[in-house]
Design a protein around this motif. Structure first.
Motif, PDB file in Angstrom:
ATOM      1  N   PHE A 294      17.899 -29.422 -28.004  1.00 20.93           N
ATOM      2  CA  PHE A 294      18.331 -28.956 -26.352  1.00 20.93           C
ATOM      3  C   PHE A 294      18.074 -27.402 -26.294  1.00 20.93           C
ATOM      4  O   PHE A 294      19.431 -27.395 -25.852  1.00 20.93           O
ATOM      5  CB  PHE A 294      18.436 -29.596 -24.799  1.00 20.93           C
ATOM      6  CG  PHE A 294      17.383 -30.856 -24.472  1.00 20.93           C
ATOM      7  CD1 PHE A 294      15.798 -30.813 -24.439  1.00 20.93           C
ATOM      8  CD2 PHE A 294      17.410 -32.387 -24.922  1.00 20.93           C
ATOM      9  CE1 PHE A 294      14.755 -31.628 -23.868  1.00 20.93           C
ATOM     10  CE2 PHE A 294      16.903 -33.316 -24.949  1.00 20.93           C
ATOM     11  CZ  PHE A 294      15.907 -32.791 -24.101  1.00 20.93           C
ATOM     12  N   MET A 295      17.993 -26.961 -27.316  1.00 17.01           N
ATOM     13  CA  MET A 295      18.744 -25.533 -27.772  1.00 17.01           C
ATOM     14  C   MET A 295      19.185 -23.961 -26.539  1.00 17.01           C
ATOM     15  O   MET A 295      19.971 -23.610 -26.951  1.00 17.01           O
ATOM     16  CB  MET A 295      18.120 -24.814 -29.024  1.00 17.01           C
ATOM     17  CG  MET A 295      17.041 -23.737 -28.741  1.00 17.01           C
ATOM     18  SD  MET A 295      15.669 -25.335 -28.105  1.00 17.01           S
ATOM     19  CE  MET A 295      14.131 -24.463 -28.069  1.00 17.01           C
ATOM     20  N   LYS A 296      18.320 -24.782 -25.788  1.00 18.40           N
ATOM     21  CA  LYS A 296      18.188 -23.696 -24.598  1.00 18.40           C
ATOM     22  C   LYS A 296      20.173 -24.054 -23.421  1.00 18.40           C
ATOM     23  O   LYS A 296      19.645 -22.560 -22.991  1.00 18.40           O
ATOM     24  CB  LYS A 296      17.673 -24.044 -23.252  1.00 18.40           C
ATOM     25  CG  LYS A 296      15.902 -23.188 -24.230  1.00 18.40           C
ATOM     26  CD  LYS A 296      16.118 -21.476 -24.250  1.00 18.40           C
ATOM     27  CE  LYS A 296      14.807 -21.051 -24.668  1.00 18.40           C
ATOM     28  NZ  LYS A 296      14.965 -19.679 -24.659  1.00 18.40           N
ATOM     29  N   ARG A 297      20.095 -25.019 -23.767  1.00 15.10           N
ATOM     30  CA  ARG A 297      21.898 -25.110 -23.207  1.00 15.10           C
ATOM     31  C   ARG A 297      22.392 -24.471 -23.742  1.00 15.10           C
ATOM     32  O   ARG A 297      23.478 -23.968 -23.222  1.00 15.10           O
ATOM     33  CB  ARG A 297      22.195 -27.040 -23.557  1.00 15.10           C
ATOM     34  CG  ARG A 297      21.342 -28.212 -22.727  1.00 15.10           C
ATOM     35  CD  ARG A 297      22.665 -28.969 -22.174  1.00 15.10           C
ATOM     36  NE  ARG A 297      21.547 -30.161 -21.556  1.00 15.10           N
ATOM     37  CZ  ARG A 297      22.293 -31.142 -21.153  1.00 15.10           C
ATOM     38  NH1 ARG A 297      22.903 -30.943 -21.396  1.00 15.10           N
ATOM     39  NH2 ARG A 297      21.735 -31.933 -20.103  1.00 15.10           N
ATOM     40  N   HIS A 298      22.110 -23.505 -24.487  1.00 14.45           N
ATOM     41  CA  HIS A 298      23.232 -22.477 -25.590  1.00 14.45           C
ATOM     42  C   HIS A 298      22.672 -21.250 -25.481  1.00 14.45           C
ATOM     43  O   HIS A 298      23.533 -20.157 -26.186  1.00 14.45           O
ATOM     44  CB  HIS A 298      23.897 -23.023 -26.653  1.00 14.45           C
ATOM     45  CG  HIS A 298      23.874 -24.767 -27.624  1.00 14.45           C
ATOM     46  ND1 HIS A 298      24.574 -24.844 -27.422  1.00 14.45           N
ATOM     47  CD2 HIS A 298      22.969 -25.598 -27.493  1.00 14.45           C
ATOM     48  CE1 HIS A 298      25.587 -26.183 -27.450  1.00 14.45           C
ATOM     49  NE2 HIS A 298      24.051 -27.261 -27.837  1.00 14.45           N
TER      50      HIS A 298
ATOM     51  N   TYR B 106       7.671 -29.666 -21.393  1.00 12.12           N
ATOM     52  CA  TYR B 106       8.235 -30.428 -20.045  1.00 12.12           C
ATOM     53  C   TYR B 106       9.635 -30.081 -20.430  1.00 12.12           C
ATOM     54  O   TYR B 106      10.587 -30.369 -19.516  1.00 12.12           O
ATOM     55  CB  TYR B 106       7.596 -29.825 -18.699  1.00 12.12           C
ATOM     56  CG  TYR B 106       6.166 -29.153 -19.199  1.00 12.12           C
ATOM     57  CD1 TYR B 106       6.958 -27.768 -18.023  1.00 12.12           C
ATOM     58  CD2 TYR B 106       5.252 -29.271 -20.140  1.00 12.12           C
ATOM     59  CE1 TYR B 106       5.749 -26.763 -17.724  1.00 12.12           C
ATOM     60  CE2 TYR B 106       4.253 -28.007 -19.289  1.00 12.12           C
ATOM     61  CZ  TYR B 106       4.224 -27.213 -18.812  1.00 12.12           C
ATOM     62  OH  TYR B 106       3.669 -26.182 -18.432  1.00 12.12           O
ATOM     63  N   CYS B 107      10.834 -31.492 -20.959  1.00 10.05           N
ATOM     64  CA  CYS B 107      11.363 -32.110 -21.365  1.00 10.05           C
ATOM     65  C   CYS B 107      12.211 -30.803 -21.809  1.00 10.05           C
ATOM     66  O   CYS B 107      13.563 -30.789 -20.467  1.00 10.05           O
ATOM     67  CB  CYS B 107      11.269 -32.535 -21.880  1.00 10.05           C
ATOM     68  SG  CYS B 107      11.403 -31.547 -24.035  1.00 10.05           S
ATOM     69  N   HIS B 108      12.506 -29.153 -21.177  1.00 13.33           N
ATOM     70  CA  HIS B 108      12.905 -28.536 -21.807  1.00 13.33           C
ATOM     71  C   HIS B 108      13.304 -28.222 -20.070  1.00 13.33           C
ATOM     72  O   HIS B 108      14.788 -27.704 -19.762  1.00 13.33           O
ATOM     73  CB  HIS B 108      12.805 -27.252 -22.269  1.00 13.33           C
ATOM     74  CG  HIS B 108      12.491 -27.258 -23.539  1.00 13.33           C
ATOM     75  ND1 HIS B 108      14.059 -26.805 -24.523  1.00 13.33           N
ATOM     76  CD2 HIS B 108      11.911 -27.647 -24.515  1.00 13.33           C
ATOM     77  CE1 HIS B 108      13.645 -27.469 -25.502  1.00 13.33           C
ATOM     78  NE2 HIS B 108      12.569 -27.501 -25.758  1.00 13.33           N
ATOM     79  N   ASP B 109      12.357 -28.399 -19.339  1.00 14.81           N
ATOM     80  CA  ASP B 109      12.757 -27.385 -18.302  1.00 14.81           C
ATOM     81  C   ASP B 109      13.367 -29.342 -17.211  1.00 14.81           C
ATOM     82  O   ASP B 109      14.137 -28.439 -16.347  1.00 14.81           O
ATOM     83  CB  ASP B 109      11.200 -27.571 -17.064  1.00 14.81           C
ATOM     84  CG  ASP B 109      10.505 -26.606 -17.998  1.00 14.81           C
ATOM     85  OD1 ASP B 109      10.969 -25.852 -16.988  1.00 14.81           O
ATOM     86  OD2 ASP B 109      10.058 -27.119 -18.966  1.00 14.81           O
ATOM     87  N   VAL B 110      13.300 -30.244 -17.602  1.00  9.06           N
ATOM     88  CA  VAL B 110      13.989 -31.388 -16.661  1.00  9.06           C
ATOM     89  C   VAL B 110      15.604 -31.496 -17.708  1.00  9.06           C
ATOM     90  O   VAL B 110      16.208 -31.302 -16.399  1.00  9.06           O
ATOM     91  CB  VAL B 110      13.169 -32.148 -16.925  1.00  9.06           C
ATOM     92  CG1 VAL B 110      13.634 -33.671 -16.994  1.00  9.06           C
ATOM     93  CG2 VAL B 110      11.703 -32.498 -16.846  1.00  9.06           C
ATOM     94  N   ASN B 111      15.819 -31.210 -18.684  1.00  9.66           N
ATOM     95  CA  ASN B 111      16.578 -30.799 -19.525  1.00  9.66           C
ATOM     96  C   ASN B 111      17.963 -29.918 -18.609  1.00  9.66           C
ATOM     97  O   ASN B 111      18.953 -30.268 -18.968  1.00  9.66           O
ATOM     98  CB  ASN B 111      16.801 -31.255 -20.715  1.00  9.66           C
ATOM     99  CG  ASN B 111      18.561 -31.289 -21.913  1.00  9.66           C
ATOM    100  OD1 ASN B 111      18.879 -29.766 -21.341  1.00  9.66           O
ATOM    101  ND2 ASN B 111      18.875 -32.483 -21.688  1.00  9.66           N
ATOM    102  N   LEU B 112      17.338 -28.764 -18.637  1.00  5.94           N
ATOM    103  CA  LEU B 112      17.966 -27.912 -17.163  1.00  5.94           C
ATOM    104  C   LEU B 112      18.228 -27.250 -16.775  1.00  5.94           C
ATOM    105  O   LEU B 112      19.702 -27.400 -16.155  1.00  5.94           O
ATOM    106  CB  LEU B 112      16.746 -26.332 -18.150  1.00  5.94           C
ATOM    107  CG  LEU B 112      17.083 -25.997 -19.364  1.00  5.94           C
ATOM    108  CD1 LEU B 112      16.500 -24.051 -19.646  1.00  5.94           C
ATOM    109  CD2 LEU B 112      18.410 -25.519 -20.042  1.00  5.94           C
TER     110      LEU B 112
END
Length: 224
Positions: free
Chosen positions: A103-107, A186-192
């Motif tokens: 989940f690279m968007k966390r960085h 959309y797991c990116h959205d949920v994870n964020l």
């Protein structure tokens, strides 16, 4: 990206397509190459493995890597069902290795800024409790600007077992396909949202029939 990390050595590459395997190995300077991951996992010089394969084969291959005592970094989503995810997490724990999902968007610097702003507003209470959050998922450059992009005339080859990409209770080909597409993007959205709020959601509504506008509503401990 890994080739730019000073204390990371690219020692082995597993790829069943021989032309592609040679192109990548020559460009990045891999010490050894293998036709499949099974042979790579017997290599004692391999400490950690990056698993980038079709989604249906990700889980089984990750499980083999974890049971071989290798640390693993893989693409998202981690799994298609809670049962699959628990099986992988238990294997990582049992073998004393780290299993990380990309989940690279966390960085992302923007996400770091958003997290600090949300934390400040929550601590001061100046805007009251959070009652609503809205997330969009936009497509982009799937390669992240990486160059070169290698391509050959070889077909994608299956390399192992496959796991279902939808839960068993979901019947029919189209609903299962829509579920797979939702979890993949959309797991990116949920994870964020989980990362920004520190809360775990539950599903209270889902409408995946309309390709142009799928909507899922999640409840995060008091806000939707």
């Amino acid at each position: 990206n890994y080739s730019d990390i000073e204390n990371c050595d690219l020692v082995a590459l597993a790829e069943p397509r021989s032309k592609l395997r040679q192109l990548v190995a020559d460009h990045y300077g891999f010490d050894r190459t293998y036709e499949d991951h099974t042979a790579l996992l017997t290599d004692p010089s391999v400490d950690a493995v990056v698993v980038l394969v079709p989604r249906t084969e990700t889980g089984p291959i990750v499980l083999e890597c974890l049971n071989a005592g290798k640390h693993v970094f893989t693409e998202k989503p981690m799994a298609a069902t809670a049962e699959q995810a628990e099986r992988l997490a238990e294997a990582a724990s049992a073998n004393g290795v780290t299993f990380t999902v990309g989940f690279m968007k966390r960085h992302d610097p923007g996400v770091a800024l958003a997290k600090s702003v949300i934390a400040e507003v929550e601590s001061t209470g100046e805007l009251g409790p959070m009652i609503y959050a809205r997330a969009h998922c936009f497509g982009g450059d799937g390669y992240g600007g990486a160059k070169p992009r290698f391509a050959t005339d070889e077909s994608l080859m299956s390399v192992g077992d496959r796991w279902p990409m939808a839960p068993s209770w979901l019947t029919g080909d189209d609903p299962r396909d829509q579920y797979q597409k939702y979890t993949n993007a959309y797991c990116h959205d949920v994870n964020l949202i989980r990362y920004l709020t520190g809360q775990t959601p539950r599903v209270i509504h889902a409408s995946l029939e309309n390709v142009a506008g799928r909507i899922v509503t999640l409840e995060f401990e008091g806000f939707n």
